[in-house]
Design a protein around this motif. Structure first.
Motif, mmCIF file in Angstrom:
data_model
loop_
_atom_site.group_PDB
_atom_site.id
_atom_site.type_symbol
_atom_site.label_atom_id
_atom_site.label_comp_id
_atom_site.label_asym_id
_atom_site.label_seq_id
_atom_site.Cartn_x
_atom_site.Cartn_y
_atom_site.Cartn_z
ATOM 1 N N GLN A 83 0.776 -1.513 -0.117
ATOM 2 C CA GLN A 83 0.017 0.060 0.001
ATOM 3 C C GLN A 83 1.134 1.225 -0.041
ATOM 4 O O GLN A 83 0.761 1.977 -0.686
ATOM 5 C CB GLN A 83 -0.884 0.019 1.031
ATOM 6 N N LEU B 191 2.157 1.578 -3.570
ATOM 7 C CA LEU B 191 1.096 2.296 -4.508
ATOM 8 C C LEU B 191 0.924 3.737 -4.186
ATOM 9 O O LEU B 191 0.702 4.472 -5.198
ATOM 10 C CB LEU B 191 -0.278 1.683 -4.130
ATOM 11 N N GLU B 192 0.981 4.134 -2.965
ATOM 12 C CA GLU B 192 0.703 5.596 -2.546
ATOM 13 C C GLU B 192 1.986 6.422 -3.085
ATOM 14 O O GLU B 192 1.717 7.596 -3.398
ATOM 15 C CB GLU B 192 0.390 5.855 -1.186
ATOM 16 N N HIS C 161 -2.699 7.700 -9.292
ATOM 17 C CA HIS C 161 -4.203 8.267 -9.376
ATOM 18 C C HIS C 161 -4.378 9.048 -10.602
ATOM 19 O O HIS C 161 -3.734 9.916 -10.968
ATOM 20 C CB HIS C 161 -4.495 9.071 -8.110
ATOM 21 N N GLN D 49 -6.945 -0.402 -12.278
ATOM 22 C CA GLN D 49 -6.226 0.111 -11.259
ATOM 23 C C GLN D 49 -6.945 0.219 -9.921
ATOM 24 O O GLN D 49 -6.606 0.007 -8.853
ATOM 25 C CB GLN D 49 -5.195 1.216 -11.680
ATOM 26 N N ASN D 50 -8.029 0.974 -10.135
ATOM 27 C CA ASN D 50 -8.861 1.356 -9.137
ATOM 28 C C ASN D 50 -9.510 0.185 -8.485
ATOM 29 O O ASN D 50 -9.424 -0.002 -7.332
ATOM 30 C CB ASN D 50 -9.806 2.405 -9.702
ATOM 31 N N LYS E 111 -8.282 -2.853 -8.585
ATOM 32 C CA LYS E 111 -7.080 -3.596 -7.894
ATOM 33 C C LYS E 111 -6.721 -2.901 -6.659
ATOM 34 O O LYS E 111 -6.510 -3.486 -5.489
ATOM 35 C CB LYS E 111 -5.879 -3.485 -8.819
ATOM 36 N N ASP E 112 -6.730 -1.724 -6.532
ATOM 37 C CA ASP E 112 -6.456 -0.813 -5.419
ATOM 38 C C ASP E 112 -7.471 -1.288 -4.049
ATOM 39 O O ASP E 112 -7.011 -1.589 -3.045
ATOM 40 C CB ASP E 112 -6.412 0.679 -5.604
ATOM 41 N N LYS E 113 -8.595 -1.273 -4.656
ATOM 42 C CA LYS E 113 -9.828 -1.571 -3.759
ATOM 43 C C LYS E 113 -9.627 -3.029 -3.328
ATOM 44 O O LYS E 113 -9.894 -3.498 -2.006
ATOM 45 C CB LYS E 113 -11.289 -1.330 -4.269
ATOM 46 N N LYS F 59 -6.740 -3.298 -1.025
ATOM 47 C CA LYS F 59 -7.341 -2.613 0.502
ATOM 48 C C LYS F 59 -8.196 -3.351 1.095
ATOM 49 O O LYS F 59 -8.059 -3.758 2.278
ATOM 50 C CB LYS F 59 -7.739 -1.322 0.257
#
Length: 353
Positions: free
Chosen positions: A12, A15-16, A21, A74-75, A77-79, A82
């Protein structure tokens, strides 16, 4: 378990840190300055072609679709990440999936309606574009016409101001000009009537003069016959012939008639070799008659005519070659008649003018 959670936290954090984004990319796109691009590489000349512009727009739409798909991927995958690494992960049930499906269907339906509206708008734009272009051309032509008319109005006002300065009051108006024209038309009609009456009177006078001249010629012939007969009687019978009195009376009457026809007022001998004859020239177009004085000069102690002159109301007349032949031929009657006829003709010509 702690090892997997540490790995998830590290992922995480990565990714940040990587800044994947899409919102940041949108902000960068809006803040980017395209004016700094080189004109030679921008393809401005190529973009003037509608076909090239359409292909360019299609390529950009395809690129944005791929970018949108990558963003959604990507969104998601991010969710997903998380959700996996989170301690309090939400419980995903069939009811929540059904709600998400219903929301997606509602969004798809709204999107489809918006697309249909967009297609209608595009069709309206294609339909109204030629009309707008035509109205634009009309407005442009009317604008140029208005500009030219404004310039002409200013020029006319300037010319009118100059005319007013050049022609101060009182100025000739349309009403006064029309009234003056009407008066002139009436005067021309009156003058035309007067001219016609004058021509008619002149023609009548010419006919009368011709008739009087024929009578004069007849009386001349009679006079010559009477003179010849008188000479013959004087030679045969002497001075005591009783016919002499009648011939004398007849001759006096003939002379009186001739004088009245030729308007002879008086005949007077100014000297031994000068004879002055006075005539009255009467014109139907003149109230007062004019006086013609004809002076005949003879060679002294003879009856040979030497020269002649004429004056009309005190003004010397130029007889020219008119008297040359009668003077050489010693023809007094022809001389008198020629001068008299010439003066009458000049008077008639002056009336015509």
């Amino acid at each position: 378990m702690s090892t997997s959670s540490d790995a998830a936290k590290q992922l995480q954090d990565k990714l940040e840190i990587t800044k994947l984004h899409i919102l940041d990319a949108r902000a960068d796109l809006k803040s980017y300055h395209f004016e700094s691009l080189d004109d030679s590489t921008s393809g401005e000349g190529a973009l003037s072609d509608p076909a090239i512009v359409a292909s360019d727009v299609a390529a950009q739409i395809l690129f944005l679709r791929k970018l949108k798909f990558q963003y959604l991927e990507q969104n998601a995958k991010d969710k997903y990440v998380k959700t996996i690494v989170s301690d309090d992960a939400p419980l995903i049930t069939a009811a929540s999936n059904e709600q998400i499906r219903l929301r997606n269907e509602e969004k798809k339906r709204n999107l489809k309606e918006e697309k249909l509206k967009l297609l209608e708008k595009q069709q309206d734009v294609r339909t109204l574009a030629p009309l707008v272009e035509e109205d634009y051309q009309k407005a442009r032509s009317l604008t140029s016409l208005g500009t030219s008319l404004s310039a002409k109005i200013l020029d006319a006002k300037l010319a009118l101001t100059r005319l007013r300065q050049a022609h101060p009051q009182p100025r000739l108006t349309i009403a006064t000009a029309t009234a003056t024209l009407d008066e002139q038309v009436i005067q021309m009609q009156a003058l035309d009537d007067e001219l016609q009456s004058s021509e008619k009177q002149m023609e009548e006078t010419k006919q009368k003069i011709k008739a009087e001249m024929r009578e004069v010629e007849r009386l001349r012939a009679v006079e010559k016959e009477g003179i010849a007969e008188l000479e013959h009687v004087g030679k045969e019978g002497g001075d005591e012939d009783p016919r002499l009195g009648k011939l004398y009376d007849w001759l006096q009457a003939a002379l009186t008639a001739q004088r009245s026809l030729l308007s002879l007022e008086s005949s007077r001998a100014e000297s031994e070799n000068e004879l002055r004859l006075t005539y009255k020239i009467v014109s139907p177009f003149s109230k007062m008659p004019k006086e013609l004085v004809l002076t005949l000069l003879f060679v002294p102690n003879t009856r040979q005519l030497a020269s002649a002159s004429a004056r009309l109301d005190g003004v010397e007349l130029d007889l020219g070659d008119m008297i040359y032949a009668p003077v050489q031929a010693n023809d007094i009657l022809t001389l008198v008649w020629s001068v008299y006829a010439c003066v009458k003709e000049r008077e008639a010509r002056s009336v015509d003018l």
